[in-house]
Design a protein around this motif. Structure first.
Motif, short mmCIF file in Angstrom:
data_model
loop_
_atom_site.label_atom_id
_atom_site.label_comp_id
_atom_site.label_asym_id
_atom_site.label_seq_id
_atom_site.Cartn_x
_atom_site.Cartn_y
_atom_site.Cartn_z
N LEU A 222 0.83 -1.20 0.00
CA LEU A 222 0.00 0.00 0.00
C LEU A 222 0.86 1.25 0.00
CD1 LEU A 222 -2.57 -1.21 2.69
CD2 LEU A 222 -2.70 -1.47 0.20
N ARG A 223 0.22 2.39 0.05
CA ARG A 223 0.95 3.65 0.08
C ARG A 223 1.79 3.75 1.35
NH1 ARG A 223 -3.51 8.18 -1.88
NH2 ARG A 223 -3.81 7.37 -4.02
N GLY A 224 2.89 4.44 1.21
CA GLY A 224 3.74 4.66 2.37
C GLY A 224 4.49 3.43 2.81
N GLY A 225 4.58 2.42 1.96
CA GLY A 225 5.31 1.22 2.31
C GLY A 225 4.55 0.25 3.17
N GLN A 226 3.28 0.50 3.44
CA GLN A 226 2.49 -0.44 4.23
C GLN A 226 2.18 -1.69 3.41
OE1 GLN A 226 -0.97 1.58 5.72
NE2 GLN A 226 0.21 3.10 6.86
N ARG A 227 1.86 -2.76 4.12
CA ARG A 227 1.63 -4.04 3.45
C ARG A 227 0.42 -4.72 4.06
NH1 ARG A 227 4.85 -7.18 0.24
NH2 ARG A 227 4.35 -9.39 0.14
N LEU A 228 -0.48 -5.22 3.21
CA LEU A 228 -1.67 -5.94 3.64
C LEU A 228 -1.54 -7.40 3.24
CD1 LEU A 228 -4.64 -5.98 4.69
CD2 LEU A 228 -5.34 -5.50 2.33
N ALA A 229 -1.87 -8.30 4.17
CA ALA A 229 -1.82 -9.73 3.88
C ALA A 229 -3.04 -10.40 4.50
CB ALA A 229 -0.55 -10.35 4.43
N ILE A 230 -3.76 -11.19 3.68
CA ILE A 230 -4.95 -11.90 4.13
C ILE A 230 -4.80 -13.36 3.72
CG2 ILE A 230 -7.45 -12.12 3.91
CD1 ILE A 230 -7.55 -9.14 3.26
N THR A 231 -5.10 -14.27 4.65
CA THR A 231 -5.02 -15.70 4.38
C THR A 231 -6.30 -16.37 4.85
OG1 THR A 231 -2.61 -15.68 4.71
CG2 THR A 231 -3.71 -17.82 4.77
#
Length: 694
Positions: free
Chosen positions: A293-302
């Protein structure tokens, strides 16, 4: 559940290093000059994905190609290669892992010390009798509360499957080995667009096993037949998000002719009147979504769902009647996490996540001694887990980071239990049953509930680009659970209390210039309270029990030297003291006794050499210390040495190879039902393998 001689609980005591296949902490990859490098394989982290040199945990990465090259069949074979990792496997196809001495009685309860995951989704490890088409295997030791969604007291094993390629292609493998083992498998990459790929892998394996049944005149009573397949989709969307969907299935049907005297075990012989049965299968659905995501954020869904089935029956001659079960387990899980980018000096990074799962397990058990007694019980356990977790990291200096993590978990379990029994009592003690009895008992809605806070504090130090060290303090926890095979109302109504552990671990990894050498060391100490164990009570019944105090402490060491291109010498060692400190049961004091299935020390050396283009050869020697066998800890397995070797040659698209395991044909045992009934480890195994890329 009945006596130790009435239902198998197993232990396998191994540690070592496979010749060239395993690197005791890193996956082997090749530079253009042919030297192995500590590559940039990433593991899940509390923040973002990190390389091995950045992961604050005792971890081994096993190359998926090594699983095929060495003819490794299950997690039991993998456990033989790694320090302070052991396994129980009383049928040859249902391994349960034990890490640093924890997990040896997992198959008695619905709560687990060691978790097994495929593509991030929990699956019951004793269904994994066949490994196929893997990218890598991650083995993490010690309490894990935030690295993956599912909490694990002793550690976890994560299997990552191979992603689809975006070009047409594939491969096929053929394997023939000792025990008339025949295996054929293939994998196909099928691009569906510029950003979408599909991978299909499937195969079969058949073998006669390594037991000669003298009573039946057969050499295939401990054999098996397995079929396996996987369909995996990878799609990258316009926003850079990665979607992975997988459908996994494996079925293995086999005999169960393993339970013999020590003399027969060493000769790999049996005199059972029939083969028995051990059939397992699982179907697993996995889904993953990851996006920066913006700003270096990261989303992970399992997301995931699994159904596992185990149909297990002892040979009728073992007790003169049927003994076994036909159990089923279903589990649904979901995990989501959001993390920030790495922080500059003086800055903060963070991660926040949530996890939920539901489980439904049916565990029937039948035991009969004709003319004496018959016991038929059914336990159904339904449970739910909900957790929130997070981490806050502070980059307090250029080379220092302090991270605090916290997990809040709630576990609920409910068990319904029923028992029908009939038989005879020996009322006058003359050895002749004379008083008939029948009983029918039920327990409905027996509940346990836990709410726990699990803090974790880690200090990381990176003194140089090729060095990394950490110090971790953590609280571990194993949820309350039930004895699934209890056969009396009193033992069925007595659940396990929660297990707790205070854990400290320090580790260090270092790599030399030009990747000419690397070193690693981990020391640990875990102080346990109310450890969940299985004990044998009056009349041979297995009972729920919690040891008051116990501990596990030790060290894992690994080193590698690469003096020339294509030549690597690697060593690996482990030592663990895992023993009870305050535990008295049935009038017996266990204080000072080492946990079963836990040798104090093991070590290994391996040499891998590539003398010319296309050629590779390797040899390893591993020494495994003695220990008591589970569950009858009065039976000792003597120390033994395993020697493995392999050689392969690649020409164009074809690769031909030979491998051998336990070349010295060491005699060792992997479990003891009692002093008269044991199970042998695998004898010398030879095999030839051919593969082709297309």
């Amino acid at each position: 559940m009945l006596s130790t001689s009435m239902r198998p609980l197993t232990a396998h005591l191994c540690l070592a290093l496979a010749g060239g296949a395993f690197t005791c902490g890193a996956r082997a990859q090749q530079d253009p000059d042919g030297t192995a490098v500590l590559d940039s394989v990433v593991v899940r982290s509390t923040k973002q994905e990190r390389t091995l040199l950045q992961t604050a945990a005792s971890i081994d990465l096993v190359d998926g190609q090594a699983v095929e090259r060495q003819g490794l069949q299950s997690l039991a074979d993998v456990a033989q290669q790694l320090p302070n990792v052991y396994f129980t496997d009383f049928t040859g196809s249902t391994p349960t892992l034990s890490l640093r001495g924890l997990g040896f009685s997992d198959d008695e309860s619905d709560s687990l010390s060691t978790s097994v995951l495929i593509d991030g989704v929990p699956v019951y490890g004793n269904a994994l009798g066949t490994l196929f088409d893997l990218d890598r295997i991650e083995v993490l030791r010690g309490p894990q509360s935030t690295l993956y969604g599912q909490n694990s007291m002793g550690g976890l094993v994560s299997l990552r499957t191979r992603d689809p390629g975006l070009q047409w292609g594939g491969s096929a493998q053929f394997d023939y080995g000792s025990g008339n083992r025949r295996r054929a498998s293939a994998a196909f990459d099928m691009p569906l667009g510029e950003r979408t790929g599909l991978r299909l892998s499937l195969g079969s394996e058949d073998a006669d096993g390594h037991v000669d049944n003298r009573a039946l005149g057969r050499s295939d009573t401990a054999g098996w037949s397995s079929r396996f397949a996987r369909l995996k989709l990878l799609h990258t969307d316009g926003a850079g998000g990665e979607w992975r969907l997988g459908l996994h299935h494996a079925r293995r049907e086999g005999g169960n002719d393993f339970f013999v005297s020590t003399a027969q075990a060493h000769a790999h012989e049996s005199a059972a009147s029939d083969a028995g049965r051990s059939d397992t299968d699982y179907t697993l659905l996995t889904g993953e979504y990851q996006r920066a995501l913006r700003g270096g954020q990261r989303l992970a869904i399992t997301l995931g769902a699994t159904e596992a089935h185990w149909n297990y029956w002892m040979p009728l001659s073992q007790y003169g009647g049927p003994s076994g079960f036909d159990s089923r387990t279903r589990q649904f899980s979901a995990e989501a996490r959001l993390s920030s980018a790495s922080a500059p000096v003086g800055g903060l990074d963070w991660m926040a996540g949530a996890y939920a799962s539901r489980m439904d397990k049916s565990a029937p058990y039948l035991f009969e001694v004709p003319g004496y007694m018959r016991s038929e019980t059914t336990a159904r356990v339904r449970g739910a887990t909900a957790a929130v977790f997070g981490e806050l990291g502070w980059r307090l200096a250029e080379r220092w980071r302090l991270a605090g993590a916290l997990r809040l978990e709630q576990d609920r379990r409910r068990m319904d239990w029923a028992s029908d029994q009939s038989g005879y009592f020996d009322s006058d003690g003359d050895g002749v049953p004379d008083t008939p009895y029948t009983s029918a008992d039920r327990i409905d809605g027996l509940r346990v509930r836990d709410s726990e806070w699990l803090p974790r504090l880690t200090l990381e130090w990176t003194p140089a680009a090729e060095q990394f060290a950490w110090l971790t303090l953590a609280r571990g926890y194993k949820a309350s659970g039930f004895n699934l095979y209890a056969y009396t109302p009193s033992s069925a109504a007595t659940p396990y209390a929660p297990e707790y552990g205070n854990h400290v671990e320090a580790g260090w990894r270092m790599r030399g210039a030009g990747n000419r050498w690397d070193l690693g060391a981990t020391v640990f100490h875990t102080r346990l309270r109310d450890q969940q164990v299985v004990v044998i009570g009056a009349g041979g019944a297995s009972l729920v029990s919690n040891a008051g105090r116990s501990h596990s402490e030790g060290v894992e060491l690994n080193a590698a030297l690469r003096p020339t291109a294509g030549l690597e010498l690697r060593g690996c060692a482990g030592w663990v003291r895992a023993q009870y400190d305050d535990y008295v049961k049935g009038g017996e004091d266990f204080a000072g006794r080492q946990f079963p299935n836990t040798p104090r020390h093991s070590f290994g050396l391996a040499l891998n050499w590539k003398p010319a283009d296309g050629w590779e050869t390797g040899v390893s020697v591993r020494r495994v210390g003695s220990s008591a066998l589970y569950p009858d800890s009065t039976v000792t397995n003597a120390a033994y040495t395993l020697v493995d070797a392999h050689v392969s040659f690649r020409a164009g698209r074809w690769t031909l190879g030979l491998y051998g395991k336990n070349l010295g044909d060491a005699k060792y045992l992997v479990r003891a039902l009692d002093a008269r009934t044991v199970v042998a480890g695998a004898p010398r195994t030879l095999g030839v393998r051919a593969s082709v890329d297309f």
